[in-house]
Design an enzyme around this catalytic site. Structure first.
Site, short mmCIF file in Angstrom:
data_model
loop_
_atom_site.label_atom_id
_atom_site.label_comp_id
_atom_site.label_asym_id
_atom_site.label_seq_id
_atom_site.Cartn_x
_atom_site.Cartn_y
_atom_site.Cartn_z
CG ASN A 17 -16.86 23.18 -29.97
OD1 ASN A 17 -16.36 23.08 -31.09
ND2 ASN A 17 -18.02 22.66 -29.68
CB CYS B 262 -16.36 16.44 -33.03
SG CYS B 262 -16.89 18.04 -33.70
CG ASP C 209 -4.92 13.41 -32.74
OD1 ASP C 209 -5.05 12.31 -32.18
OD2 ASP C 209 -5.35 14.48 -32.25
CG ASP D 77 -24.30 22.50 -28.33
OD1 ASP D 77 -24.83 22.30 -27.23
OD2 ASP D 77 -23.41 23.34 -28.53
CD GLU E 25 -32.70 20.06 -53.83
OE1 GLU E 25 -31.65 20.71 -54.02
OE2 GLU E 25 -33.61 20.44 -53.08
N GLY F 115 -15.20 20.66 -35.52
CA GLY F 115 -14.84 19.99 -36.77
C GLY F 115 -13.57 19.20 -36.55
C1 GLA Z 1 -18.81 22.18 -33.05
C2 GLA Z 1 -19.01 21.01 -33.99
C3 GLA Z 1 -20.31 21.19 -34.73
C4 GLA Z 1 -21.44 21.28 -33.75
C5 GLA Z 1 -21.20 22.41 -32.78
C6 GLA Z 1 -22.23 22.42 -31.67
O1 GLA Z 1 -18.56 23.34 -33.74
O2 GLA Z 1 -17.94 20.86 -34.85
O3 GLA Z 1 -20.50 20.12 -35.61
O4 GLA Z 1 -21.56 20.07 -33.07
O5 GLA Z 1 -19.92 22.32 -32.18
O6 GLA Z 1 -22.00 23.43 -30.76
#
Ligand code: GLA
Length: 724
Positions: A472, A518, A526, A359, A606, A521
């Site tokens: 979202n 997505c 589903d 984003d 790491e 998350g």
């Molecule tokens: C959601 C996604 C994140 C990220 C943000 C960006 O929360 O799950 O991984 O991409 O949006 O706004």
């Protein structure tokens, strides 16, 4: 009684047609080869109703008999699967059997995801039920995947009459059990903690699990398990039901007055008042059912195979997914082209194969209150065109992917200023905002057309090989500016069809594109989405320890190949917990593997570990992604250890993963038993150079090393070296 039976390799599903044409559900369970009609016992029950045409036979009551597709209004007072009304205020249908036929191959559903199979792998059964008064037919469709032990169900409602009808409820599947003492495993959660398994008894009355958010949601997953009380991971009868649908859904579990259980699932009936004009058909989403007598692990394996091979599509469904780096937790929206390139360069040096720009790359999107809907590149921020950025990333030997959120709009966007009526807003009311955004009305074709055009030009503008498609917010203030009141009762369903249409166009036009689903998350995790996107970002929670629980719950109904999982920074951004790179790597490797941090900020030690992790994943990806996944030690309260192992189908190799969740002084030794190994085979362990019998690994297991500190992780890779 005339019987209709479906058989898979290990299960039988049987129905009976009663003398008056009621379609009774007789049996679903481990395979039988006899008639199960004797299971239905006829007794007179007080306040039960008797269909008019059974005359004075008071033992025949729809209120008690096990129904295949229970309907409202015919004297079955339990919860119905279907309810239809007409314009004169008549609610309910009296469905009677008309005919049935078997067809080769698996049916499809227009505009909706459905399990697919080769003609030789599946059979379809269609049963036609009819309500005489409304002149409506309900076609129950069953897909039988013999080898896989899966039966799918879906219904088509056909208005054969001359009046408008309205569908108020129409579930995809119902199962009546004449006996049994069941428990239900369901997967509830919240944002950043999805799919927590809870096992509860099915009690008298009705228990209901649902989403009314317009998406399947973080709070309740549309996958459920019904299990005998005694059923464990390894033994006992259990049933799984997975809805291939990404919108509002409902599961009802009901134990009736005489201890019979009804489980049914499908579209939520809230805001459903679907108008069905004469000649029109309505298609329910599909429910996939499976049953096993071998416990929960076996049931999970059935769903893993089903989703991997018969739901996910495209070139990536079983192929290795590139190891990726995503810039979200590295920069959030505060980046420029130079920063992105430096993250990419460092990642490329360590062996990462794809860079994903999250984003913040479009319009004036520097904060989350603006620009959604304006899908044009902010070249000033990137310091050049997207094509130029992608060329440089490709030049580092990496693929390029990009984040989109096509269903959404901010009020502060050119799109909203041009088309305010495209967003869900109820006239005269102020809409509820969620993350400062509104939802576009994807039930309208012109909206989907426009957004698809924008996204399509984006993809055409550069060498984009991966899309992360986000969503979202939950949906409310639902109202459509077109179609008038006839449309209100179908918007929630048609919204989901619009999303599917968008995705279908995307995969048809760009068949080589890898799409990751997505929704903040795992808010739309589903089986419906997995028909379009072979993987889904599992959770916005990247804390390795919390992820164990999320991935554990997810594993009951979904394969590892579907789980997007990344190593992020320590301390973790969501919890503040520190965990070392090995632990974060082991957890993220139980999924489609990637990184989500600025790798230039980690120590050289790491970095060396990251290189090793990537090489390890590249070597074992097939075992992880396509092998059998076994839950060993479940995470949860008061647990010291979490563990899982992968075993290849031929049992030639296995990968055991162990994480310590707590630490104690002078602690007893814990042993982790493997599952799925061949007890007769000898396995060489690369980590300690020893040879173990499959049987000792299964019966006693591997001792967990005694180390100080919590959250340590171990991986043991075994391969067969000789057979007795
Ligand atoms: C959601 C996604 C994140 C990220 C943000 C960006 O929360 O799950 O991984 O991409 O949006 O706004």
């Amino acid at each position: 009684m005339e019987l209709i039976s479906l058989h898979t390799k290990n299960t039988t599903y049987q129905m009976g047609i009663s003398k008056n044409g009621f379609l009774l559900h007789l049996y679903y369970g481990p395979k039988i080869s006899c008639d199960a009609d004797y299971l239905v016992q006829y007794y007179e029950r007080g306040f039960g109703s008797n269909p008019y045409d059974v005359g004075d036979d008071r033992t025949f009551s729809t209120d008690i008999l096990p129904q295949e597709y229970p309907s409202y209004g015919n004297g079955d007072f339990r919860s119905p699967a279907v309810n239809i009304r007409n314009n004169q205020g008549v609610f309910g249908v009296d469905l009677r059997y008309q005919s049935h036929r078997f067809l080769e191959g698996k049916y499809r559903i227009p505009g909706l995801p459905a399990v697919y199979a080769k003609e030789s792998e599946a059979q379809t059964l269609e049963i036609v039920l009819r309500d005489q008064a409304f002149d409506v037919e309900v076609v129950l469709r069953y897909g039988v995947l013999l080898e896989l032990d899966v039966i799918t169900r879906s219904a088509v409602i056909q208005n054969c009459g001359r009046e408008d009808l309205y569908i108020g409820k129409c579930f995809s599947a119902a199962l009546d059990f004449v006996q049994g003492d069941f428990e239900l495993l369901h997967f509830y959660g919240r944002h950043a903690m999805e799919r927590i398994m809870e096992r509860i008894p099915v009690v008298h009355g009705k228990q209901c699990f649902e989403s009314r958010r317009g998406m399947s949601g973080h709070q309740q997953n549309p996958f459920f398990i019904l299990a005998d009380r005694e059923t464990t991971e390894d033994h006992g009868v259990c049933y799984g039901i997975s809805l291939l649908y990404s919108g509002n859904f409902k599961l009802e579990a009901e134990k009736d007055q005489v201890n019979q259980t009804r489980i049914q699932m499908g579209l939520s009936d809230e805001m459903l008042d679907y108008p069905l004009a004469p000649g029109e058909n309505f298609y329910t989403p599909e429910a996939a059912l499976a049953c096993t007598a071998e416990g929960l692990a076996d049931l999970s394996h059935i769903f893993h195979r089903l989703i991997r091979h018969h739901v996910c599509r495209g070139i990536y469904k079983t192929a290795r997914r590139p190891v990726l780096i995503n810039n979200w937790e590295a920069t959030y929206m505060q980046f420029d082209g130079a920063k992105l390139l430096s993250i990419a360069r460092q990642a490329a040096e360590l062996g990462v194969e794809m860079f994903v720009l999250d984003d913040g790359w479009f319009g004036n999107r520097d904060t989350d209150d603006r620009a959604l809907g304006d899908w044009y590149v902010n070249e000033e921020k990137l310091g050049g065109t997207l094509g130029e950025l992608v060329q440089q990333i490709n030049g580092m030997g990496m693929k390029f992917g990009i984040w989109i959120e096509p269903e959404m709009v901010n009020e502060d966007s050119d799109l909203y200023r041009r088309h305010p009526d495209w967003a869900y807003v109820i006239p005269g009311r102020k809409p509820a905002r969620c993350r400062n955004q509104l939802v576009l009305d994807f039930s309208r074709k012109e909206v989907v057309d426009y957004v698809f055009g924008q996204i399509s030009s984006l993809i055409d503008s550069a060498n984009i090989e991966y899309i992360k498609m986000d969503m979202n917010r939950s949906i409310c203030d639902v109202y459509t500016a077109v179609g008038g009141c006839q449309n209100y009762g179908k918007i929630m369903y048609e919204y989901v069809l619009g999303v599917y249409d968008f995705l279908e166009r995307l995969i048809q036009k760009y068949p080589k594109l890898l799409i990751e689903g997505c929704a903040g998350g795992g808010g739309r995790f589903d089986a419906g989405m997995l028909y379009y996107t072979p993987q889904i970002w599992c959770s916005d929670n990247t804390d390795a320890i919390e992820r164990i629980q999320i991935q554990h719950g997810t594993s009951f109904g979904y394969p590892v190949s579907a789980v997007g999982s990344h190593v992020s920074a320590s301390p973790n951004h969501q919890t503040g917990r520190a965990a070392d790179i090995q632990t974060r790597g082991v957890v993220a490797m139980a999924g489609s593997f990637g990184y989500e941090l600025d790798l230039s900020l980690i120590s050289d030690e790491e970095k060396a570990a990251v290189k090793k992790q990537i090489a390890f994943y590249q070597r074992h990806w097939n075992l992880i992604q396509n092998g059998e996944y076994y839950r060993l030690h479940s995470p949860g309260k008061d647990r010291d250890i979490a563990a899982w192992n992968f075993v290849s189908e031929d049992k030639e190799e296995a990968l055991l993963n162990i994480i310590s969740l707590s630490t104690h002084a002078n602690a007893p030794v814990s042993y982790v038993k493997c599952k799925g190994l061949d007890p007769k085979k000898k396995y060489y362990c690369e980590e300690d150079g020893r040879v173990y019998d499959g049987s000792i690994l299964s019966h006693i297991g591997i001792p967990v090393p005694d180390v100080q500190g919590e959250y340590k992780a171990w991986q043991y890779y075994f391969h067969v070296c000789a057979t007795d």
